[in-house]
Design a protein around this motif. Structure first.
Motif, PDB file in Angstrom:
ATOM      1  N   GLU A  34       1.040  -1.537  -0.149  1.00  0.00           N
ATOM      2  CA  GLU A  34      -0.263   0.007   0.227  1.00  0.00           C
ATOM      3  C   GLU A  34       0.522   1.305   0.044  1.00  0.00           C
ATOM      4  O   GLU A  34       1.875   1.379   0.208  1.00  0.00           O
ATOM      5  CB  GLU A  34      -0.883   0.139   1.224  1.00  0.00           C
ATOM      6  N   PRO A  35       0.345   2.228  -0.681  1.00  0.00           N
ATOM      7  CA  PRO A  35       1.421   3.633  -0.425  1.00  0.00           C
ATOM      8  C   PRO A  35       1.384   3.903   1.132  1.00  0.00           C
ATOM      9  O   PRO A  35       0.646   3.904   1.858  1.00  0.00           O
ATOM     10  CB  PRO A  35       0.533   4.849  -1.298  1.00  0.00           C
ATOM     11  N   ARG A  36       2.677   4.570   1.263  1.00  0.00           N
ATOM     12  CA  ARG A  36       2.780   4.701   2.264  1.00  0.00           C
ATOM     13  C   ARG A  36       3.304   6.610   2.875  1.00  0.00           C
ATOM     14  O   ARG A  36       3.818   6.931   0.897  1.00  0.00           O
ATOM     15  CB  ARG A  36       4.601   4.628   2.656  1.00  0.00           C
ATOM     16  N   CYS A  37       3.179   7.244   3.232  1.00  0.00           N
ATOM     17  CA  CYS A  37       3.613   8.772   3.571  1.00  0.00           C
ATOM     18  C   CYS A  37       5.270   8.691   3.379  1.00  0.00           C
ATOM     19  O   CYS A  37       5.657   8.538   5.254  1.00  0.00           O
ATOM     20  CB  CYS A  37       3.119   9.135   5.404  1.00  0.00           C
ATOM     21  N   PRO A  38       5.685   9.304   2.650  1.00  0.00           N
ATOM     22  CA  PRO A  38       7.559   9.121   2.789  1.00  0.00           C
ATOM     23  C   PRO A  38       7.422  10.696   3.876  1.00  0.00           C
ATOM     24  O   PRO A  38       8.550  10.814   4.072  1.00  0.00           O
ATOM     25  CB  PRO A  38       7.860  10.217   1.355  1.00  0.00           C
ATOM     26  N   TYR A  39       6.881  11.476   4.239  1.00  0.00           N
ATOM     27  CA  TYR A  39       6.920  12.332   5.166  1.00  0.00           C
ATOM     28  C   TYR A  39       7.154  12.267   6.684  1.00  0.00           C
ATOM     29  O   TYR A  39       6.659  11.184   7.084  1.00  0.00           O
ATOM     30  CB  TYR A  39       6.387  13.598   5.144  1.00  0.00           C
ATOM     31  N   ARG A  40       8.104  13.101   7.610  1.00  0.00           N
ATOM     32  CA  ARG A  40       8.807  12.598   8.705  1.00  0.00           C
ATOM     33  C   ARG A  40       7.765  13.410  10.170  1.00  0.00           C
ATOM     34  O   ARG A  40       7.381  14.712   9.389  1.00  0.00           O
ATOM     35  CB  ARG A  40       9.676  12.176   9.316  1.00  0.00           C
ATOM     36  N   ILE A  41       7.670  13.304  10.888  1.00  0.00           N
ATOM     37  CA  ILE A  41       6.677  14.781  11.679  1.00  0.00           C
ATOM     38  C   ILE A  41       7.985  15.271  12.577  1.00  0.00           C
ATOM     39  O   ILE A  41       9.192  15.166  12.578  1.00  0.00           O
ATOM     40  CB  ILE A  41       6.226  14.052  13.102  1.00  0.00           C
ATOM     41  N   GLY A  42       8.130  16.670  12.129  1.00  0.00           N
ATOM     42  CA  GLY A  42       9.250  17.441  11.818  1.00  0.00           C
ATOM     43  C   GLY A  42       9.931  18.625  10.530  1.00  0.00           C
ATOM     44  O   GLY A  42       9.892  19.264  11.526  1.00  0.00           O
ATOM     45  N   SER A  52      -8.072  23.368  -0.171  1.00  0.00           N
ATOM     46  CA  SER A  52      -7.996  25.473   0.772  1.00  0.00           C
ATOM     47  C   SER A  52      -6.680  25.859   0.405  1.00  0.00           C
ATOM     48  O   SER A  52      -6.069  26.194   1.472  1.00  0.00           O
ATOM     49  CB  SER A  52      -7.514  23.918   2.162  1.00  0.00           C
ATOM     50  N   GLY A  53      -6.514  25.659  -0.466  1.00  0.00           N
ATOM     51  CA  GLY A  53      -5.144  26.215  -0.899  1.00  0.00           C
ATOM     52  C   GLY A  53      -4.001  26.232  -0.189  1.00  0.00           C
ATOM     53  O   GLY A  53      -3.509  24.866  -0.399  1.00  0.00           O
ATOM     54  N   ARG A  54      -2.737  27.109  -0.746  1.00  0.00           N
ATOM     55  CA  ARG A  54      -1.469  26.572  -0.451  1.00  0.00           C
ATOM     56  C   ARG A  54      -1.092  26.865   1.238  1.00  0.00           C
ATOM     57  O   ARG A  54      -1.184  28.177   1.234  1.00  0.00           O
ATOM     58  CB  ARG A  54      -0.599  27.369  -1.252  1.00  0.00           C
ATOM     59  N   ARG A  55      -0.163  25.781   1.987  1.00  0.00           N
ATOM     60  CA  ARG A  55      -0.194  26.638   3.324  1.00  0.00           C
ATOM     61  C   ARG A  55       1.008  26.000   3.553  1.00  0.00           C
ATOM     62  O   ARG A  55       1.283  24.816   3.023  1.00  0.00           O
ATOM     63  CB  ARG A  55      -0.987  25.414   3.786  1.00  0.00           C
ATOM     64  N   GLU A  56       1.738  26.107   4.236  1.00  0.00           N
ATOM     65  CA  GLU A  56       3.541  25.939   4.800  1.00  0.00           C
ATOM     66  C   GLU A  56       3.368  25.603   5.803  1.00  0.00           C
ATOM     67  O   GLU A  56       2.836  26.707   6.424  1.00  0.00           O
ATOM     68  CB  GLU A  56       4.163  26.485   3.861  1.00  0.00           C
ATOM     69  N   GLY A  57       3.918  24.604   6.407  1.00  0.00           N
ATOM     70  CA  GLY A  57       4.450  24.839   8.125  1.00  0.00           C
ATOM     71  C   GLY A  57       4.790  23.206   7.878  1.00  0.00           C
ATOM     72  O   GLY A  57       5.751  22.868   7.486  1.00  0.00           O
ATOM     73  N   VAL A  58       4.394  22.414   9.216  1.00  0.00           N
ATOM     74  CA  VAL A  58       6.012  22.072   9.690  1.00  0.00           C
ATOM     75  C   VAL A  58       3.812  20.061   9.740  1.00  0.00           C
ATOM     76  O   VAL A  58       2.915  20.351  10.609  1.00  0.00           O
ATOM     77  CB  VAL A  58       6.013  21.989  11.531  1.00  0.00           C
ATOM     78  N   ARG A  65      -1.242   7.344   4.285  1.00  0.00           N
ATOM     79  CA  ARG A  65      -1.446   7.922   3.335  1.00  0.00           C
ATOM     80  C   ARG A  65      -2.151   9.335   3.622  1.00  0.00           C
ATOM     81  O   ARG A  65      -2.295  10.193   2.298  1.00  0.00           O
ATOM     82  CB  ARG A  65      -3.052   7.328   2.086  1.00  0.00           C
ATOM     83  N   SER A  66      -1.816  10.247   4.658  1.00  0.00           N
ATOM     84  CA  SER A  66      -1.910  11.508   4.805  1.00  0.00           C
ATOM     85  C   SER A  66      -1.085  12.219   5.697  1.00  0.00           C
ATOM     86  O   SER A  66      -0.993  11.364   6.669  1.00  0.00           O
ATOM     87  CB  SER A  66      -3.528  11.764   5.006  1.00  0.00           C
TER      88      SER A  66
END
Length: 87
Positions: A34-42, A52-58, A65-66
């Protein structure tokens, strides 16, 4: 690897049917593809969603998947395919 659950010890020593063992093995095998999220917390990311538009954050929350991105305006949830790392 740390698990996010504790095993219930009340059923230890109970017999396990072959069907239950095969179902568990099949579930673990299926989850590997199954697909996995490549990002880590932080991680600092940019989420670009047409609604919802473009948002940048942590990244403060992640699932298979999300991701949840914390911005000054709150936490927004994005599909991991709509999120890019901040350069």
């Amino acid at each position: 690897m740390a698990k996010d659950y504790a095993q219930d010890l009340s059923d230890m020593g109970q017999p396990v049917s072959l069907g239950t063992a095969l179902a568990g093995a099949w579930g673990r095998t299926w989850a590997a593809f199954e697909p996995r999220c490549p990002y880590r917390i932080g991680d600092t990311v940019i989420g670009d969603d047409p609604f919802s538009g473009r948002r940048e954050g942590v990244v403060v929350w992640k699932d298979r998947r999300s991701v949840g991105v914390k911005t000054p305006y709150g936490v927004f949830f994005f599909d991991h395919r709509l999120v890019k790392p901040l350069d």
